[in-house]
Design a protein around this motif. Structure first.
Motif, PDB file in Angstrom:
ATOM      1  N   ARG A   1      30.096  35.764   1.682  1.00 49.95           N
ATOM      2  CA  ARG A   1      29.643  35.616   0.481  1.00 49.95           C
ATOM      3  C   ARG A   1      30.561  36.282  -0.185  1.00 49.95           C
ATOM      4  O   ARG A   1      30.916  35.855  -1.563  1.00 49.95           O
ATOM      5  CB  ARG A   1      28.116  36.154   0.402  1.00 49.95           C
ATOM      6  CG  ARG A   1      27.340  35.432   0.615  1.00 49.95           C
ATOM      7  CD  ARG A   1      25.911  35.995   0.428  1.00 49.95           C
ATOM      8  NE  ARG A   1      24.792  35.226   1.093  1.00 49.95           N
ATOM      9  CZ  ARG A   1      23.704  35.545   1.846  1.00 49.95           C
ATOM     10  NH1 ARG A   1      23.539  36.956   2.003  1.00 49.95           N
ATOM     11  NH2 ARG A   1      22.996  34.876   2.368  1.00 49.95           N
ATOM     12  N   ASP A   2      31.415  37.452   0.197  1.00 52.26           N
ATOM     13  CA  ASP A   2      32.444  38.041  -0.540  1.00 52.26           C
ATOM     14  C   ASP A   2      33.675  37.015  -0.965  1.00 52.26           C
ATOM     15  O   ASP A   2      34.285  36.950  -2.072  1.00 52.26           O
ATOM     16  CB  ASP A   2      33.024  39.217   0.104  1.00 52.26           C
ATOM     17  CG  ASP A   2      32.099  40.415  -0.031  1.00 52.26           C
ATOM     18  OD1 ASP A   2      31.161  40.337  -0.913  1.00 52.26           O
ATOM     19  OD2 ASP A   2      32.164  41.246   0.651  1.00 52.26           O
ATOM     20  N   ILE A   3      33.919  36.079   0.201  1.00 51.47           N
ATOM     21  CA  ILE A   3      35.054  35.205   0.289  1.00 51.47           C
ATOM     22  C   ILE A   3      34.700  33.836  -0.575  1.00 51.47           C
ATOM     23  O   ILE A   3      35.536  33.161  -1.054  1.00 51.47           O
ATOM     24  CB  ILE A   3      35.457  34.987   1.634  1.00 51.47           C
ATOM     25  CG1 ILE A   3      35.966  35.955   2.337  1.00 51.47           C
ATOM     26  CG2 ILE A   3      36.353  33.954   1.682  1.00 51.47           C
ATOM     27  CD1 ILE A   3      35.947  36.038   3.973  1.00 51.47           C
TER      28      ILE A   3
ATOM     29  N   ASP B   1      37.321  28.159  -5.019  1.00 55.68           N
ATOM     30  CA  ASP B   1      38.516  27.988  -5.964  1.00 55.68           C
ATOM     31  C   ASP B   1      39.985  27.499  -5.245  1.00 55.68           C
ATOM     32  O   ASP B   1      40.882  27.332  -5.895  1.00 55.68           O
ATOM     33  CB  ASP B   1      38.924  29.253  -6.566  1.00 55.68           C
ATOM     34  CG  ASP B   1      38.039  29.593  -7.846  1.00 55.68           C
ATOM     35  OD1 ASP B   1      37.125  28.828  -8.309  1.00 55.68           O
ATOM     36  OD2 ASP B   1      37.820  30.800  -8.322  1.00 55.68           O
ATOM     37  N   ASP B   2      39.705  27.408  -4.006  1.00 54.62           N
ATOM     38  CA  ASP B   2      40.572  26.778  -2.984  1.00 54.62           C
ATOM     39  C   ASP B   2      41.957  27.759  -2.938  1.00 54.62           C
ATOM     40  O   ASP B   2      43.055  27.237  -3.280  1.00 54.62           O
ATOM     41  CB  ASP B   2      41.004  25.442  -3.505  1.00 54.62           C
ATOM     42  CG  ASP B   2      41.916  24.551  -2.203  1.00 54.62           C
ATOM     43  OD1 ASP B   2      41.633  25.118  -1.007  1.00 54.62           O
ATOM     44  OD2 ASP B   2      42.502  23.775  -2.487  1.00 54.62           O
ATOM     45  N   VAL B   3      41.777  29.159  -2.950  1.00 60.01           N
ATOM     46  CA  VAL B   3      42.977  30.082  -3.093  1.00 60.01           C
ATOM     47  C   VAL B   3      42.912  30.889  -1.606  1.00 60.01           C
ATOM     48  O   VAL B   3      43.496  32.059  -1.655  1.00 60.01           O
ATOM     49  CB  VAL B   3      42.792  30.655  -4.317  1.00 60.01           C
ATOM     50  CG1 VAL B   3      43.201  30.136  -5.537  1.00 60.01           C
ATOM     51  CG2 VAL B   3      41.812  31.636  -4.509  1.00 60.01           C
ATOM     52  N   VAL B   4      42.320  30.460  -0.593  1.00 56.08           N
ATOM     53  CA  VAL B   4      42.445  31.016   0.529  1.00 56.08           C
ATOM     54  C   VAL B   4      43.397  30.376   1.660  1.00 56.08           C
ATOM     55  O   VAL B   4      43.543  29.070   1.408  1.00 56.08           O
ATOM     56  CB  VAL B   4      40.910  31.135   1.211  1.00 56.08           C
ATOM     57  CG1 VAL B   4      40.087  31.957   0.373  1.00 56.08           C
ATOM     58  CG2 VAL B   4      40.332  29.966   1.458  1.00 56.08           C
TER      59      VAL B   4
ATOM     60  N   ASP C   1      44.419  28.817   5.091  1.00 61.68           N
ATOM     61  CA  ASP C   1      43.994  27.785   6.112  1.00 61.68           C
ATOM     62  C   ASP C   1      43.208  28.306   6.897  1.00 61.68           C
ATOM     63  O   ASP C   1      41.978  27.830   7.391  1.00 61.68           O
ATOM     64  CB  ASP C   1      44.952  26.703   6.612  1.00 61.68           C
ATOM     65  CG  ASP C   1      45.808  25.974   5.712  1.00 61.68           C
ATOM     66  OD1 ASP C   1      45.139  25.621   4.476  1.00 61.68           O
ATOM     67  OD2 ASP C   1      46.928  25.601   5.909  1.00 61.68           O
ATOM     68  N   ASP C   2      43.604  29.340   7.442  1.00 63.44           N
ATOM     69  CA  ASP C   2      42.631  30.106   8.530  1.00 63.44           C
ATOM     70  C   ASP C   2      41.351  30.659   7.969  1.00 63.44           C
ATOM     71  O   ASP C   2      40.271  30.562   8.614  1.00 63.44           O
ATOM     72  CB  ASP C   2      43.261  31.402   9.222  1.00 63.44           C
ATOM     73  CG  ASP C   2      44.455  30.925   9.922  1.00 63.44           C
ATOM     74  OD1 ASP C   2      44.549  29.856  10.527  1.00 63.44           O
ATOM     75  OD2 ASP C   2      45.499  31.767  10.376  1.00 63.44           O
ATOM     76  N   THR C   3      41.468  31.189   6.870  1.00 60.26           N
ATOM     77  CA  THR C   3      40.078  31.778   6.008  1.00 60.26           C
ATOM     78  C   THR C   3      39.472  30.421   5.740  1.00 60.26           C
ATOM     79  O   THR C   3      38.008  30.399   5.902  1.00 60.26           O
ATOM     80  CB  THR C   3      40.278  32.372   4.961  1.00 60.26           C
ATOM     81  OG1 THR C   3      41.192  33.535   5.304  1.00 60.26           O
ATOM     82  CG2 THR C   3      39.380  32.939   4.217  1.00 60.26           C
ATOM     83  N   LYS C   4      39.686  29.245   5.236  1.00 56.67           N
ATOM     84  CA  LYS C   4      39.264  28.270   4.990  1.00 56.67           C
ATOM     85  C   LYS C   4      38.505  27.695   6.141  1.00 56.67           C
ATOM     86  O   LYS C   4      37.160  27.416   6.043  1.00 56.67           O
ATOM     87  CB  LYS C   4      40.114  27.018   4.519  1.00 56.67           C
ATOM     88  CG  LYS C   4      39.492  25.692   3.890  1.00 56.67           C
ATOM     89  CD  LYS C   4      40.307  24.753   3.356  1.00 56.67           C
ATOM     90  CE  LYS C   4      39.585  23.731   2.885  1.00 56.67           C
ATOM     91  NZ  LYS C   4      40.645  22.581   2.389  1.00 56.67           N
ATOM     92  N   GLU C   5      38.975  27.574   7.327  1.00 57.69           N
ATOM     93  CA  GLU C   5      38.378  27.139   8.438  1.00 57.69           C
ATOM     94  C   GLU C   5      37.026  28.051   8.938  1.00 57.69           C
ATOM     95  O   GLU C   5      36.066  27.668   9.250  1.00 57.69           O
ATOM     96  CB  GLU C   5      39.550  27.186   9.754  1.00 57.69           C
ATOM     97  CG  GLU C   5      38.876  26.586  10.954  1.00 57.69           C
ATOM     98  CD  GLU C   5      39.747  26.560  11.972  1.00 57.69           C
ATOM     99  OE1 GLU C   5      39.455  26.496  13.314  1.00 57.69           O
ATOM    100  OE2 GLU C   5      40.975  26.723  11.813  1.00 57.69           O
ATOM    101  N   LEU C   6      37.284  29.339   8.647  1.00 55.82           N
ATOM    102  CA  LEU C   6      36.396  30.400   9.153  1.00 55.82           C
ATOM    103  C   LEU C   6      35.037  30.217   8.149  1.00 55.82           C
ATOM    104  O   LEU C   6      34.006  30.153   8.742  1.00 55.82           O
ATOM    105  CB  LEU C   6      36.883  31.772   9.023  1.00 55.82           C
ATOM    106  CG  LEU C   6      36.023  32.806   9.387  1.00 55.82           C
ATOM    107  CD1 LEU C   6      35.924  33.196  10.715  1.00 55.82           C
ATOM    108  CD2 LEU C   6      36.513  34.304   8.430  1.00 55.82           C
TER     109      LEU C   6
END
Length: 69
Positions: free
Chosen positions: A18-20, A26-29, A31-36
């Motif tokens: 929820r923090d992320i 906003d698509d500013v993470v 690729d690894d975080t996006k996958e997670l």
């Protein structure tokens, strides 16, 4: 989903996801975080609902008579 991924998913708490979420939406993470985040959202109804709410467009009321000095 592999056992390893399920184990990894359990290690990430909903509070962290929820923090992320705002950054993810906003698509500013990375690729690894996006996958997670996406993997977590596949299995967590509560976080998926939170992402849906945060992703909605909102309309803010405006007052046309505000004078800016």
């Amino acid at each position: 989903m592999s056992i390893w991924r399920r184990w990894k998913m359990k290690k990430i708490s909903c509070n962290i996801i929820r923090d992320i979420l705002p950054l993810y939406l906003d698509d500013v993470v990375s690729d690894d975080t996006k996958e997670l985040v996406e993997e977590h959202l596949e299995t967590c109804d509560a976080c998926r609902m939170e992402a849906d709410i945060l992703g909605r467009n909102i309309t803010l009321p405006t007052n046309r008579f505000i004078k800016l000095s």
